[in-house]
Design a protein around this motif. Sequence first.
Motif, PDB file in Angstrom:
ATOM      1  N   PHE A   1       1.092  -1.189  -0.319  1.00  0.00           N
ATOM      2  CA  PHE A   1       0.063   0.300  -0.189  1.00  0.00           C
ATOM      3  C   PHE A   1       1.540   1.436   0.411  1.00  0.00           C
ATOM      4  N   GLU A   2       0.677   2.052  -0.670  1.00  0.00           N
ATOM      5  CA  GLU A   2       1.496   2.504  -1.082  1.00  0.00           C
ATOM      6  C   GLU A   2       1.727   4.358   0.033  1.00  0.00           C
ATOM      7  N   GLY A   3       1.997   3.947   0.853  1.00  0.00           N
ATOM      8  CA  GLY A   3       2.690   5.397   2.306  1.00  0.00           C
ATOM      9  C   GLY A   3       2.307   4.324   2.957  1.00  0.00           C
ATOM     10  N   VAL A   4       2.662   3.021   3.399  1.00  0.00           N
ATOM     11  CA  VAL A   4       2.825   2.100   4.270  1.00  0.00           C
ATOM     12  C   VAL A   4       4.691   2.219   4.232  1.00  0.00           C
ATOM     13  N   SER A   5       5.732   2.467   5.362  1.00  0.00           N
ATOM     14  CA  SER A   5       6.550   1.764   5.051  1.00  0.00           C
ATOM     15  C   SER A   5       6.639  -0.023   5.730  1.00  0.00           C
ATOM     16  N   GLN A   6       6.147  -0.462   6.634  1.00  0.00           N
ATOM     17  CA  GLN A   6       5.900  -1.968   6.822  1.00  0.00           C
ATOM     18  C   GLN A   6       4.382  -1.911   8.019  1.00  0.00           C
ATOM     19  N   ALA A   7       4.289  -3.319   7.403  1.00  0.00           N
ATOM     20  CA  ALA A   7       2.848  -3.422   7.863  1.00  0.00           C
ATOM     21  C   ALA A   7       3.128  -5.384   8.436  1.00  0.00           C
ATOM     22  N   SER A   8       2.478  -5.759   9.662  1.00  0.00           N
ATOM     23  CA  SER A   8       2.561  -6.994   9.776  1.00  0.00           C
ATOM     24  C   SER A   8       0.766  -7.400  10.346  1.00  0.00           C
ATOM     25  N   VAL A   9       0.793  -8.450   9.833  1.00  0.00           N
ATOM     26  CA  VAL A   9      -0.813  -8.718  10.220  1.00  0.00           C
ATOM     27  C   VAL A   9      -0.917 -10.315  11.224  1.00  0.00           C
TER      28      VAL A   9
ATOM     29  N   ASP B   1      -1.164   9.418   9.362  1.00  0.00           N
ATOM     30  CA  ASP B   1      -2.553   8.943   9.395  1.00  0.00           C
ATOM     31  C   ASP B   1      -3.362   9.304   8.904  1.00  0.00           C
ATOM     32  N   GLU B   2      -3.500   9.706   7.224  1.00  0.00           N
ATOM     33  CA  GLU B   2      -4.047   9.706   6.562  1.00  0.00           C
ATOM     34  C   GLU B   2      -4.209   8.230   6.093  1.00  0.00           C
ATOM     35  N   THR B   3      -2.913   7.882   5.288  1.00  0.00           N
ATOM     36  CA  THR B   3      -2.355   6.749   4.452  1.00  0.00           C
ATOM     37  C   THR B   3      -3.086   4.754   5.600  1.00  0.00           C
ATOM     38  N   GLY B   4      -2.238   5.642   7.355  1.00  0.00           N
ATOM     39  CA  GLY B   4      -2.757   4.472   8.195  1.00  0.00           C
ATOM     40  C   GLY B   4      -4.288   4.065   8.123  1.00  0.00           C
ATOM     41  N   VAL B   5      -5.255   5.239   7.953  1.00  0.00           N
ATOM     42  CA  VAL B   5      -6.585   5.483   8.119  1.00  0.00           C
ATOM     43  C   VAL B   5      -7.098   4.055   7.072  1.00  0.00           C
ATOM     44  N   ALA B   6      -6.434   4.669   5.138  1.00  0.00           N
ATOM     45  CA  ALA B   6      -7.101   3.746   4.573  1.00  0.00           C
ATOM     46  C   ALA B   6      -6.269   2.891   3.976  1.00  0.00           C
ATOM     47  N   ALA B   7      -4.924   2.314   5.106  1.00  0.00           N
ATOM     48  CA  ALA B   7      -4.893   0.982   4.870  1.00  0.00           C
ATOM     49  C   ALA B   7      -5.397   0.502   5.841  1.00  0.00           C
ATOM     50  N   LEU B   8      -5.865   0.783   6.973  1.00  0.00           N
ATOM     51  CA  LEU B   8      -6.909   0.169   7.965  1.00  0.00           C
ATOM     52  C   LEU B   8      -7.925  -0.482   7.569  1.00  0.00           C
ATOM     53  N   GLU B   9      -8.689   1.004   6.414  1.00  0.00           N
ATOM     54  CA  GLU B   9     -10.320   0.597   5.760  1.00  0.00           C
ATOM     55  C   GLU B   9      -9.916  -0.926   4.478  1.00  0.00           C
ATOM     56  N   MET B  10      -9.152  -0.654   4.216  1.00  0.00           N
ATOM     57  CA  MET B  10      -8.475  -1.672   3.112  1.00  0.00           C
ATOM     58  C   MET B  10      -8.305  -2.981   3.718  1.00  0.00           C
ATOM     59  N   ALA B  11      -7.839  -2.922   4.904  1.00  0.00           N
ATOM     60  CA  ALA B  11      -7.266  -3.860   5.904  1.00  0.00           C
ATOM     61  C   ALA B  11      -9.088  -4.860   5.849  1.00  0.00           C
ATOM     62  N   ASP B  12     -10.234  -3.864   6.676  1.00  0.00           N
ATOM     63  CA  ASP B  12     -11.119  -4.327   7.216  1.00  0.00           C
ATOM     64  C   ASP B  12     -11.766  -5.354   5.919  1.00  0.00           C
ATOM     65  N   THR B  13     -11.878  -4.285   4.334  1.00  0.00           N
ATOM     66  CA  THR B  13     -12.333  -5.406   3.257  1.00  0.00           C
ATOM     67  C   THR B  13     -11.716  -6.456   3.241  1.00  0.00           C
ATOM     68  N   LEU B  14     -10.792  -6.460   3.056  1.00  0.00           N
ATOM     69  CA  LEU B  14      -9.527  -7.984   3.348  1.00  0.00           C
ATOM     70  C   LEU B  14     -10.329  -9.262   3.903  1.00  0.00           C
ATOM     71  N   LEU B  15     -10.801  -8.582   4.807  1.00  0.00           N
ATOM     72  CA  LEU B  15     -10.724  -9.591   5.962  1.00  0.00           C
ATOM     73  C   LEU B  15     -11.988  -9.539   5.815  1.00  0.00           C
ATOM     74  N   ARG B  16     -12.933  -8.771   5.194  1.00  0.00           N
ATOM     75  CA  ARG B  16     -14.127  -9.191   5.466  1.00  0.00           C
ATOM     76  C   ARG B  16     -14.639 -10.961   4.916  1.00  0.00           C
ATOM     77  N   PRO B  17     -15.914 -11.384   5.547  1.00  0.00           N
ATOM     78  CA  PRO B  17     -16.119 -12.888   5.548  1.00  0.00           C
ATOM     79  C   PRO B  17     -16.956 -12.780   3.665  1.00  0.00           C
ATOM     80  N   GLU B  18     -17.104 -13.466   2.959  1.00  0.00           N
ATOM     81  CA  GLU B  18     -17.547 -13.354   1.850  1.00  0.00           C
ATOM     82  C   GLU B  18     -18.695 -13.269   1.915  1.00  0.00           C
ATOM     83  N   ASN B  19     -19.143 -14.667   3.185  1.00  0.00           N
ATOM     84  CA  ASN B  19     -20.936 -14.857   3.756  1.00  0.00           C
ATOM     85  C   ASN B  19     -20.880 -14.617   5.188  1.00  0.00           C
ATOM     86  N   SER B  20     -21.466 -13.874   5.741  1.00  0.00           N
ATOM     87  CA  SER B  20     -21.853 -13.420   7.372  1.00  0.00           C
ATOM     88  C   SER B  20     -22.599 -14.277   8.145  1.00  0.00           C
TER      89      SER B  20
END
Length: 516
Positions: free
Chosen positions: A28-36, A71-90
């Motif tokens: 993700f542009e602007g993220v220097s490192q990330a861990s999940v 700050d701005e990039t961090g919020v956007a990156a975590l929003e993307m993570a929410d989408t990626l972790l969302r189950p296909e069927n709740s």
Amino acid sequence: MKLHCKSYPNLYKDSVSLMQVSAKLNAFEGVSQASVAMATEANIERMRDAGMNVELAARPNDLLIALMADDETGVAALEMADTLLRPENSREGQQSLGRREPTSISMGVEDQPDATLALISVPGRYAGAEAMKALQNGLNVMLFSDNVPEEEERAIKAYATERGLLVMGPDCGTAIVNQLPLGFANVIRPGAIGLVAASGTGLQEVSCAIHHLGEGVSQALGTGGRDLHEEIGGLSMIQAIRMLADDPDTQLITLISKPPAPAVAGTVLRLAAGCGKPVVVHFLGADSQEITRYGVTAASSLQHAATVSVALLRGQTPPAPESLSSAQQDRLRLEAGKMAAGQRDIRGVFAGGTFCYEAQLALIAAGMSCESNSPVEGATPLHDSHRGQGHSFVDMGDDEFTQGRPHPMIDPSLRDERLTREAASPETAVLLFDVVLGYGASADPCAGLLPLLRDAQRNAQQQGRHLLMIAHVCGTERDPQSRQQQIAALTDAGVMVADSNVQAAQMAVFVAQLRK
């Protein structure tokens, strides 16, 4: 840059899914490192060691994301993570359809009574217990999890063997079962050769080579890297041989491993010789004569294991090991002649641990010394984890490099950084590396690497050096990433692409001998 964290209470995702999310966050542009990762004490400590000072208390059932960004990039990156972790069927959606979500292996078996295999990817401390539950439900097991104690592995496999079941793993990253690719497997045509391997990338290399030769695979069964240790006794390989011997779709069996414990080797090879089907064996670094005396056919490399297997299947005489053609040697002489006086070293950077192992063996066989973070017999340990000395081979999939980071087959950025550093060394003559394709691997493993390689070559020329880059692409044209497209992109960037990992290593050795 500041730390951004988010935890997801009581959310579990398998390690492959976590590595893929982590790879996308790191890109993700602007993220220097990330861990999940799951929020275990060990994982939080790894994040802190990486410079992300997470202050949350450990909650092993929670999923944790930590990343460095503004700050701005961090919020956007975590929003993307929410989408990626969302189950296909709740869960609510499933329940509204009158279905219940299985929360145990027993419930899964109730939902799918015809199931014969459980794929388990949970933290190592829980993996053995889950594997035992699967076996008690009559299921074979693919145990993707690592960090399972050796005594627990032995107990699980002994239990399975007594019941005619197979345990693939722990740390089994690749398999093809009934034409279904699992883990980091490639898309291989169906065929009559059954593979059993205590090596994930070894299994990939041989299965892909068989595919390129026009044949296919009936089953490709991993055993886990410790299976042929004396403490485990080869229980999974023995059981897999028995299964393939009884499989009507398998006409020939091929075994792949690093050298087993001597007593285990004897047991495995005696069983293989008496199984009623032709057997080809490649134990990396082992004495071929010690193998053939049991009445099986020995191969000298992963590629040779494939060519010998295909030849025997077709009723042909097994070919000799492959060697460099005169045209290849001529080109390598030309490349070596362009180099500066101080360029003598091979610097190998690998995503596949077995590829790193095989490349070292090629140097040892040529009477050359080398170092590695995963040294073979005859090699020395790596002097500096950040930069090679002399002929140097680095397995970037080793725990040292993957703690808190995705495996380089999923996120090749650490491999790319290492290649850039090694290319800048004035002693480097050959830059040797692998590109591994298949399910689970990076969707475009060369995208970030190619500009770096072009820059490295340009910088070398400006300094009066000539850098030879040699790569091997492990995969098939049917893989999601397309082997031919990857080869074309590498060739366009000035990389010499070999047909196999051992050929790439032989090319590097040829140049190094010229540069002595």
